[in-house]
Design a protein around this motif. Structure first.
Motif, PDB file in Angstrom:
ATOM      1  N   THR A  29       2.893  15.628   0.048  1.00 28.61           N
ATOM      2  CA  THR A  29       3.917  16.080   0.813  1.00 28.61           C
ATOM      3  C   THR A  29       4.909  15.068   1.241  1.00 28.61           C
ATOM      4  O   THR A  29       6.052  15.394   1.170  1.00 28.61           O
ATOM      5  CB  THR A  29       3.075  16.400   2.085  1.00 28.61           C
ATOM      6  N   ALA A  30       4.585  13.775   1.236  1.00 27.09           N
ATOM      7  CA  ALA A  30       5.346  12.599   1.362  1.00 27.09           C
ATOM      8  C   ALA A  30       6.432  12.496   0.213  1.00 27.09           C
ATOM      9  O   ALA A  30       7.716  12.422  -0.008  1.00 27.09           O
ATOM     10  CB  ALA A  30       4.807  11.200   1.653  1.00 27.09           C
ATOM     11  N   ILE A  31       5.734  12.758  -1.178  1.00 29.48           N
ATOM     12  CA  ILE A  31       6.611  12.822  -2.366  1.00 29.48           C
ATOM     13  C   ILE A  31       7.665  13.872  -2.447  1.00 29.48           C
ATOM     14  O   ILE A  31       8.801  13.462  -2.810  1.00 29.48           O
ATOM     15  CB  ILE A  31       5.705  12.709  -3.447  1.00 29.48           C
ATOM     16  N   ASN A  32       6.979  14.891  -2.190  1.00 33.77           N
ATOM     17  CA  ASN A  32       8.055  16.263  -2.319  1.00 33.77           C
ATOM     18  C   ASN A  32       9.096  16.354  -1.405  1.00 33.77           C
ATOM     19  O   ASN A  32      10.097  16.838  -1.547  1.00 33.77           O
ATOM     20  CB  ASN A  32       7.082  17.529  -2.014  1.00 33.77           C
ATOM     21  N   GLU A  33       8.911  15.334  -0.221  1.00 35.74           N
ATOM     22  CA  GLU A  33      10.266  15.620   0.478  1.00 35.74           C
ATOM     23  C   GLU A  33      11.596  15.255   0.126  1.00 35.74           C
ATOM     24  O   GLU A  33      12.580  15.479   0.628  1.00 35.74           O
ATOM     25  CB  GLU A  33       9.900  14.401   1.759  1.00 35.74           C
ATOM     26  N   THR A  89       0.537  -0.988  -9.822  1.00 36.80           N
ATOM     27  CA  THR A  89      -0.616  -0.325  -9.190  1.00 36.80           C
ATOM     28  C   THR A  89      -0.913  -1.267  -8.107  1.00 36.80           C
ATOM     29  O   THR A  89      -1.619  -2.194  -8.377  1.00 36.80           O
ATOM     30  CB  THR A  89      -1.657   0.349  -9.984  1.00 36.80           C
ATOM     31  N   PRO A  90      -0.902  -0.723  -6.586  1.00 35.94           N
ATOM     32  CA  PRO A  90      -1.299  -1.613  -5.666  1.00 35.94           C
ATOM     33  C   PRO A  90      -2.983  -1.678  -5.711  1.00 35.94           C
ATOM     34  O   PRO A  90      -3.713  -0.479  -6.184  1.00 35.94           O
ATOM     35  CB  PRO A  90      -0.907  -0.920  -4.374  1.00 35.94           C
ATOM     36  N   SER A  91      -3.595  -2.549  -5.343  1.00 31.05           N
ATOM     37  CA  SER A  91      -5.022  -2.599  -5.000  1.00 31.05           C
ATOM     38  C   SER A  91      -5.501  -1.830  -4.115  1.00 31.05           C
ATOM     39  O   SER A  91      -7.036  -1.387  -4.224  1.00 31.05           O
ATOM     40  CB  SER A  91      -5.526  -4.226  -4.711  1.00 31.05           C
ATOM     41  N   ASN A  92      -4.872  -1.360  -3.114  1.00 30.43           N
ATOM     42  CA  ASN A  92      -5.374  -0.388  -2.149  1.00 30.43           C
ATOM     43  C   ASN A  92      -4.166   0.476  -1.492  1.00 30.43           C
ATOM     44  O   ASN A  92      -3.743   0.413  -0.404  1.00 30.43           O
ATOM     45  CB  ASN A  92      -5.844  -1.353  -0.945  1.00 30.43           C
ATOM     46  N   PRO A  93      -3.876   1.429  -2.290  1.00 30.45           N
ATOM     47  CA  PRO A  93      -2.844   2.469  -2.138  1.00 30.45           C
ATOM     48  C   PRO A  93      -3.363   3.197  -1.009  1.00 30.45           C
ATOM     49  O   PRO A  93      -4.423   3.784  -0.693  1.00 30.45           O
ATOM     50  CB  PRO A  93      -2.520   3.013  -3.263  1.00 30.45           C
ATOM     51  N   LYS A  94      -2.283   3.803  -0.027  1.00 29.02           N
ATOM     52  CA  LYS A  94      -2.258   4.624   0.927  1.00 29.02           C
ATOM     53  C   LYS A  94      -2.691   6.145   0.277  1.00 29.02           C
ATOM     54  O   LYS A  94      -2.165   6.660  -0.452  1.00 29.02           O
ATOM     55  CB  LYS A  94      -1.242   4.794   1.621  1.00 29.02           C
ATOM     56  N   THR A  95      -3.919   6.608   0.572  1.00 27.79           N
ATOM     57  CA  THR A  95      -4.212   8.005   0.330  1.00 27.79           C
ATOM     58  C   THR A  95      -3.636   8.956   1.249  1.00 27.79           C
ATOM     59  O   THR A  95      -3.640  10.063   0.723  1.00 27.79           O
ATOM     60  CB  THR A  95      -5.929   8.145   0.071  1.00 27.79           C
ATOM     61  N   LYS A  96      -3.403   8.548   2.524  1.00 29.58           N
ATOM     62  CA  LYS A  96      -2.695   9.453   3.363  1.00 29.58           C
ATOM     63  C   LYS A  96      -1.554   8.779   4.059  1.00 29.58           C
ATOM     64  O   LYS A  96      -1.383   8.625   5.271  1.00 29.58           O
ATOM     65  CB  LYS A  96      -3.602   9.922   4.532  1.00 29.58           C
ATOM     66  N   PRO A  97      -0.378   8.594   3.303  1.00 27.05           N
ATOM     67  CA  PRO A  97       0.725   7.982   3.537  1.00 27.05           C
ATOM     68  C   PRO A  97       1.351   8.893   4.952  1.00 27.05           C
ATOM     69  O   PRO A  97       1.579   9.970   4.441  1.00 27.05           O
ATOM     70  CB  PRO A  97       1.668   7.837   2.607  1.00 27.05           C
ATOM     71  N   LYS A  98       1.874   8.319   5.637  1.00 25.68           N
ATOM     72  CA  LYS A  98       2.951   8.740   6.662  1.00 25.68           C
ATOM     73  C   LYS A  98       4.274   8.945   6.526  1.00 25.68           C
ATOM     74  O   LYS A  98       4.903   7.768   5.808  1.00 25.68           O
ATOM     75  CB  LYS A  98       2.791   8.095   7.924  1.00 25.68           C
ATOM     76  N   ASN A 134       0.713  -1.132   0.008  1.00 25.80           N
ATOM     77  CA  ASN A 134       0.122  -0.102   0.146  1.00 25.80           C
ATOM     78  C   ASN A 134       0.597   1.281   0.108  1.00 25.80           C
ATOM     79  O   ASN A 134       0.266   2.468  -0.118  1.00 25.80           O
ATOM     80  CB  ASN A 134      -1.124   0.129   1.166  1.00 25.80           C
ATOM     81  N   LEU A 135       1.996   1.130   0.215  1.00 25.42           N
ATOM     82  CA  LEU A 135       3.125   2.292   0.157  1.00 25.42           C
ATOM     83  C   LEU A 135       3.932   2.306  -1.117  1.00 25.42           C
ATOM     84  O   LEU A 135       4.687   3.395  -1.428  1.00 25.42           O
ATOM     85  CB  LEU A 135       4.078   2.407   1.251  1.00 25.42           C
ATOM     86  N   THR A 136       3.719   1.411  -1.982  1.00 25.81           N
ATOM     87  CA  THR A 136       4.638   1.555  -3.277  1.00 25.81           C
ATOM     88  C   THR A 136       4.674   2.463  -3.922  1.00 25.81           C
ATOM     89  O   THR A 136       5.496   3.017  -4.783  1.00 25.81           O
ATOM     90  CB  THR A 136       4.471   0.090  -4.032  1.00 25.81           C
ATOM     91  N   MET A 137       3.268   2.771  -4.190  1.00 30.81           N
ATOM     92  CA  MET A 137       2.853   4.114  -5.122  1.00 30.81           C
ATOM     93  C   MET A 137       3.680   4.984  -4.807  1.00 30.81           C
ATOM     94  O   MET A 137       4.437   5.922  -5.325  1.00 30.81           O
ATOM     95  CB  MET A 137       1.353   4.284  -5.336  1.00 30.81           C
ATOM     96  N   THR A 138       3.606   5.447  -3.462  1.00 26.63           N
ATOM     97  CA  THR A 138       4.435   6.673  -2.832  1.00 26.63           C
ATOM     98  C   THR A 138       5.742   6.737  -3.039  1.00 26.63           C
ATOM     99  O   THR A 138       6.521   7.571  -3.395  1.00 26.63           O
ATOM    100  CB  THR A 138       4.140   6.878  -1.280  1.00 26.63           C
ATOM    101  N   SER A 139       6.443   5.437  -2.642  1.00 20.05           N
ATOM    102  CA  SER A 139       7.931   4.966  -2.949  1.00 20.05           C
ATOM    103  C   SER A 139       8.228   5.386  -4.493  1.00 20.05           C
ATOM    104  O   SER A 139       9.275   6.001  -4.840  1.00 20.05           O
ATOM    105  CB  SER A 139       8.278   4.038  -2.323  1.00 20.05           C
ATOM    106  N   THR A 140       7.380   4.770  -5.154  1.00 13.34           N
ATOM    107  CA  THR A 140       7.856   4.948  -6.791  1.00 13.34           C
ATOM    108  C   THR A 140       8.005   6.223  -7.144  1.00 13.34           C
ATOM    109  O   THR A 140       8.771   6.665  -7.881  1.00 13.34           O
ATOM    110  CB  THR A 140       6.642   3.957  -7.696  1.00 13.34           C
ATOM    111  N   ARG A 141       6.839   7.268  -6.545  1.00 13.33           N
ATOM    112  CA  ARG A 141       6.729   8.612  -7.140  1.00 13.33           C
ATOM    113  C   ARG A 141       8.000   9.314  -6.563  1.00 13.33           C
ATOM    114  O   ARG A 141       8.722  10.084  -7.108  1.00 13.33           O
ATOM    115  CB  ARG A 141       5.442   9.124  -6.636  1.00 13.33           C
TER     116      ARG A 141
END
Length: 401
Positions: free
Chosen positions: A303-307, A350-359, A259-266
């Motif tokens: 926010t998490a991606i921009n970091e 694409t994960p089936s249930n990606p986090k919309t509010k990743p920490k 559920n965090l792979t999309m964030t890490s990929t970006r």
């Protein structure tokens, strides 16, 4: 009568003061770029306008088709020129009106007398020219408001210019007059529109695309190249940087929860894009993100991606609805290319249930178990760089300059 000249009027350039010459030079270069394969086309620039000259009728027709796509042009008209003499103007007016369908039409004569020494005032000229036209075209009816045919007469010291057609330009500023940025071009609907909007504000762009063979195909790459070429039609070449992303994407899938792979990929994509940006000397990154459209485009996700970077990230679509983006993509001609059914690397894992509010702390925690940096640097080093030009006519463009 065959049109041989096009009068090009500037848009926002009139507001640029001391920088005006810089903007005019950019516009001149961009028009030449767009006309590169039209052999008979020549361009003459003046302080407040340009003239495009084409002896070949087919080239003239094609030039009229292309000019509406070039940023920095307010409007343009095919014009006929004659001496600044009333009899010569009256005769040329007949030739211009003769290019129109006049049966049952209304018309008006509008005068611009830039040469104040011309021995007739505006009202006298309207009556003299209008009366001459009516004598030879009795089917016409004078109408002052919203006529079917507007005969425009511009009288200057060097001569008189007449036209009955005004075409709307793209507006904005010439591409390359307002810095350089790197567009993250996925192959979907949004990112080409983002590139278009930045180019309209005078920003020249390179584009970066992430490919994950064998999961993504050569047809997906071809689609992105076609989108890049479409962006070139707005007056500037675009370099396309194709990043080999397979190994990095596989590493992310193995090291980060689903559920965090999309964030890490970006995040990894942004790091790669930032290295490319630094190498080519671009000032900002551009994305097609629209707030809340997908899981990776919530405020928490952004926010998490921009970091990973302090580089400015320009998001011209951030507050646009999807339907508005689609409508604009259809208007600029990228939509039919974008919907070709070839997957990009953002959709294949694409994960089936990606986090919309990743920490952010959780993302950093899982990423800390693997050193992505060597793979990031290798991907940048091994990228393919493709110089894309409209019509693929670089050599002809260099000859034209």
């Amino acid at each position: 009568m065959k049109w041989k000249e096009i009068l090009i009027r500037y848009g926002e350039l009139s507001l640029k003061g001391r920088n005006r010459n810089h903007f005019v030079r950019k516009l001149r270069t961009n028009i030449k770029n767009a006309m590169v394969d039209l052999k008979s086309v020549q361009l003459r620039a003046e302080r407040d306008r340009m003239f495009l000259i084409a002896d070949d009728e087919a080239d003239m027709k094609e030039a009229i088709e292309r000019l509406p796509h070039i940023f920095g042009i307010q409007s343009f008209s095919p014009v006929a020129m004659c001496d600044a003499d009333l009899d010569a103007i009256k005769q040329k007016a007949l030739e211009v009106i003769g290019t129109e369908e006049t049966a049952g039409k209304t018309f008006k004569v509008e005068i611009k007398r830039a040469d104040k020494t011309f021995p007739y005032v505006t009202g006298e000229l309207q009556k003299a020219i209008g009366g001459h036209v009516l004598h030879h075209f009795p089917e016409l009816v004078v109408q002052m408001k919203k006529p079917d045919i507007m005969l425009l007469v511009d009288i200057r010291k060097e001569g008189a210019f007449l036209t009955s057609k005004v075409y709307k330009g793209a507006g904005g500023m010439p591409v390359g007059s307002n810095g350089h940025s790197l567009l993250m071009l996925s192959g979907g609907i949004d990112s080409p529109v983002a590139g278009y909007l930045l180019m309209k504000r005078g920003v020249s762009i390179d584009a970066v695309h992430f490919a994950s063979p064998p999961y993504t195909s050569e047809l997906a790459k071809r689609k992105v190249m076609d989108l890049t070429e479409m962006l070139c039609s707005f007056g500037a070449s675009v370099r396309l940087h194709v990043i080999p992303f397979t190994e990095l994407q596989q590493a992310i899938v193995q090291q980060v929860p689903d559920n965090l792979t999309m964030t890490s990929t970006r995040r990894v994509m942004l790091q790669i894009a930032d290295l490319v940006r630094e190498e080519i000397g671009a000032l900002a990154l551009v994305t097609g993100e629209s707030l809340g459209q997908v899981a990776s485009q919530t405020l928490e996700s952004l926010t998490a991606i921009n970091e990973v970077t302090a580089t400015p990230i320009l998001r011209p679509l951030i507050a646009m609805d999807k339907l508005d983006i689609i409508e604009l993509s259809q208007q600029i001609g990228t939509y039919d290319i974008s919907i070709r059914p070839y997957e990009d690397c953002c959709t294949i894992f694409t994960p089936s249930n990606p986090k919309t509010k990743p920490k952010l702390e959780r993302v950093l925690h899982f990423e800390s178990f693997f050193d992505f940096q060597p793979l990031i640097e290798e991907a940048v080093k091994n990228r393919e760089v493709i110089e894309v030009w409209q019509q693929q006519e670089k050599d002809n463009f260099e000859d034209l300059l």
